[in-house]
Design a protein around this motif. Structure first.
Motif, short mmCIF file in Angstrom:
data_model
loop_
_atom_site.label_atom_id
_atom_site.label_comp_id
_atom_site.label_asym_id
_atom_site.label_seq_id
_atom_site.Cartn_x
_atom_site.Cartn_y
_atom_site.Cartn_z
N ALA A 191 1.13 -0.98 -0.40
CA ALA A 191 0.08 0.07 0.20
C ALA A 191 1.38 1.63 -0.37
CB ALA A 191 -1.18 0.02 1.24
N GLU A 192 1.96 0.91 0.89
CA GLU A 192 2.26 2.49 0.56
C GLU A 192 3.71 3.00 -0.59
OE1 GLU A 192 6.77 3.96 3.20
OE2 GLU A 192 5.87 1.88 3.28
N LYS A 193 3.89 1.26 -1.36
CA LYS A 193 4.60 2.10 -3.02
C LYS A 193 2.71 1.98 -3.77
CE LYS A 193 7.83 1.51 -5.47
NZ LYS A 193 9.11 2.12 -5.33
N ILE A 194 2.04 1.80 -3.54
CA ILE A 194 1.04 2.48 -3.84
C ILE A 194 0.60 3.83 -3.64
CG2 ILE A 194 -1.67 2.15 -4.31
CD1 ILE A 194 -1.48 -0.74 -3.70
N ASP A 195 0.83 4.10 -2.83
CA ASP A 195 0.51 5.58 -2.51
C ASP A 195 1.33 6.47 -3.11
OD1 ASP A 195 -1.85 5.54 -0.65
OD2 ASP A 195 0.17 4.66 0.81
N GLN A 196 3.01 5.89 -2.98
CA GLN A 196 4.04 6.86 -4.29
C GLN A 196 3.84 6.79 -5.81
OE1 GLN A 196 7.67 4.47 -2.59
NE2 GLN A 196 7.29 4.84 -0.93
N VAL A 197 3.37 5.66 -5.71
CA VAL A 197 3.74 5.86 -7.84
C VAL A 197 2.40 5.48 -8.41
CG1 VAL A 197 5.63 4.40 -7.34
CG2 VAL A 197 3.98 2.72 -7.62
N GLY A 203 -10.08 3.94 12.52
CA GLY A 203 -8.84 5.04 12.53
C GLY A 203 -8.53 4.23 11.14
N ILE A 204 -6.98 4.59 10.92
CA ILE A 204 -5.81 3.58 9.57
C ILE A 204 -5.29 3.50 10.12
CG2 ILE A 204 -7.12 5.49 7.67
CD1 ILE A 204 -4.00 6.11 8.12
N THR A 205 -4.63 1.92 8.98
CA THR A 205 -3.70 0.51 9.72
C THR A 205 -2.55 1.43 8.28
OG1 THR A 205 -4.21 -1.29 8.37
CG2 THR A 205 -5.50 -0.82 10.32
N SER A 206 -1.35 0.34 9.24
CA SER A 206 -0.31 0.12 8.15
C SER A 206 -0.48 0.47 6.58
CB SER A 206 0.93 0.33 8.74
OG SER A 206 0.70 -1.50 8.80
N ILE A 207 -1.28 -1.05 6.95
CA ILE A 207 -1.84 -1.12 5.39
C ILE A 207 -2.64 -0.54 4.54
CG2 ILE A 207 -1.22 -3.68 5.82
CD1 ILE A 207 -3.90 -4.60 5.94
N HIS A 208 -3.65 0.91 5.29
CA HIS A 208 -4.33 0.60 4.73
C HIS A 208 -3.75 2.07 3.56
CE1 HIS A 208 -7.45 0.93 6.99
NE2 HIS A 208 -8.20 0.36 6.31
N ARG A 209 -4.57 2.75 2.38
CA ARG A 209 -3.91 3.20 0.63
C ARG A 209 -4.24 4.37 1.16
NH1 ARG A 209 -5.33 -0.94 -3.70
NH2 ARG A 209 -4.48 -2.64 -3.21
N LYS A 210 -3.01 5.09 1.84
CA LYS A 210 -3.47 6.98 2.60
C LYS A 210 -3.72 7.63 1.22
CE LYS A 210 -0.62 6.02 6.15
NZ LYS A 210 0.11 5.12 5.92
N SER A 211 -3.58 7.32 -0.39
CA SER A 211 -3.79 7.91 -1.55
C SER A 211 -5.17 8.21 -2.08
CB SER A 211 -2.72 8.30 -2.69
OG SER A 211 -2.88 6.39 -2.88
N TYR A 212 -5.66 6.99 -0.90
CA TYR A 212 -7.38 6.74 -1.39
C TYR A 212 -8.49 6.96 -0.60
CZ TYR A 212 -6.13 2.87 -5.59
OH TYR A 212 -6.07 1.93 -5.64
N ALA A 213 -9.32 7.89 -1.58
CA ALA A 213 -10.73 8.57 -0.43
C ALA A 213 -11.81 7.36 -0.68
CB ALA A 213 -11.44 9.28 -1.64
N PRO A 214 -12.22 6.79 1.04
CA PRO A 214 -11.88 8.25 1.78
C PRO A 214 -11.24 7.79 3.12
CG PRO A 214 -13.63 6.44 2.34
CD PRO A 214 -13.05 5.84 1.36
N ILE A 215 -10.02 7.06 2.71
CA ILE A 215 -8.49 7.42 3.94
C ILE A 215 -8.15 8.43 4.10
CG2 ILE A 215 -6.69 5.40 4.39
CD1 ILE A 215 -9.36 4.87 4.07
N LYS A 216 -8.31 9.41 3.10
CA LYS A 216 -7.37 10.58 3.04
C LYS A 216 -7.47 11.08 4.69
CE LYS A 216 -6.42 11.38 -1.82
NZ LYS A 216 -7.40 12.01 -3.25
N LYS A 217 -9.29 11.48 4.63
CA LYS A 217 -9.65 12.03 5.59
C LYS A 217 -9.61 11.77 7.14
CE LYS A 217 -14.43 10.09 5.79
NZ LYS A 217 -15.83 10.03 5.85
N TYR A 218 -9.02 10.55 7.32
CA TYR A 218 -8.22 9.80 8.14
C TYR A 218 -6.99 10.73 8.59
CZ TYR A 218 -12.93 7.33 8.31
OH TYR A 218 -14.27 6.89 8.29
N LEU A 219 -6.18 11.16 7.73
CA LEU A 219 -5.02 11.09 8.29
C LEU A 219 -4.38 12.77 9.29
CD1 LEU A 219 -3.28 10.91 4.07
CD2 LEU A 219 -3.64 9.66 6.32
#
Length: 248
Positions: free
Chosen positions: A130-136, A232-248
């Protein structure tokens, strides 16, 4: 005795079937009807397999004998990696029931995954976090997962059949739209990737039990969204995805 014997019959022309057709008992006639239905279903599956093997047969005719089908799963989920598989099937392979993994029940996918692994010349898996997905971004991550799957094959393929994608590899390749429903190799890769990722998400459920990963594989179901709202979110959530963004 008759029932178990008929399970071994592969043709309606079998002499044993001819013998039973003269038996007027209702139970025997019912078993013969069941046999006809089974054989008709098997024949339909054989025709489907032959049709879906057309891309592979074309490769074989052109001198390519290690043809890898490649597919990925997990573009849409809010959590977890994107996973790709590459599968090289032997030229004489026959695996009835291969199809797009999304069209199959979990029970059928698991059975086919075992059969694929038993018959396959080679199977490779690619997993991008998920971290790499958010990067690229997810498109590039899917390509990376597919490339990794090819590189993880124990035998180098001489041709690639890829579901709706082109890869930056020097290996001859063909992009096939809806390939997981049109090519046996891509369908096999689709099933292997899906089974692998589903198992992975069930393991993540043990680590993060509030999001129903064991049932939703990371997709945004109501149970998952409720877990996000409450924990809230976990380490495997995709932070670039909605609605995950609003929990950052």
């Amino acid at each position: 005795m008759i029932k178990s014997r008929l399970l071994e019959v592969e043709s309606i022309e079998d002499p044993y079937v001819t013998q039973l057709q003269a038996d007027e008992r209702k139970g025997v006639q019912k078993l013969l009807l069941q046999l006809e239905k089974r054989l008709a279903k098997e024949q339909a599956l054989k025709k489907q397999f032959y049709s879906m093997q057309s891309f592979e047969r074309s490769c074989y005719k052109n001198g390519h004998h290690l043809v890898a089908g490649i597919d990925e799963v997990g573009r849409g989920p809010l959590a977890g990696p994107v996973v790709a598989a590459a599968v090289i099937l032997p030229e004489d392979s026959v695996i009835l029931g291969l199809n797009d993994s999304k069209q199959l029940s979990e029970k059928k996918r698991l059975a086919l995954a075992d059969e694929i692994r038993e018959q396959a010349v080679a199977v490779g898996i690619g997993e991008i976090s998920a971290e790499k997905i958010d990067q690229v971004n997810i498109y590039q991550a899917s390509k990376l997962a597919m490339t990794e799957a090819v590189e993880n094959l124990t035998m180098a393929p001489d041709h690639l059949l890829i579901d709706a994608m082109s890869l930056d590899l020097s290996i001859p390749q063909e992009k096939i739209i809806k390939g997981d429903a049109r090519s046996v190799s891509i369908a096999a890769a689709s099933i292997i990737a899906k089974v692998y990722r589903d198992h992975l998400m069930k393991e993540y459920h043990n680590q993060y039990p509030y999001y129903a990963f064991d049932r939703n594989a990371g997709y945004g179901t109501q149970a998952h969204l409720t877990g996000l709202a409450e924990h809230g979110i976990t380490s495997i959530h995709r932070k670039s995805y909605a609605p995950i963004k609003k929990y950052l």
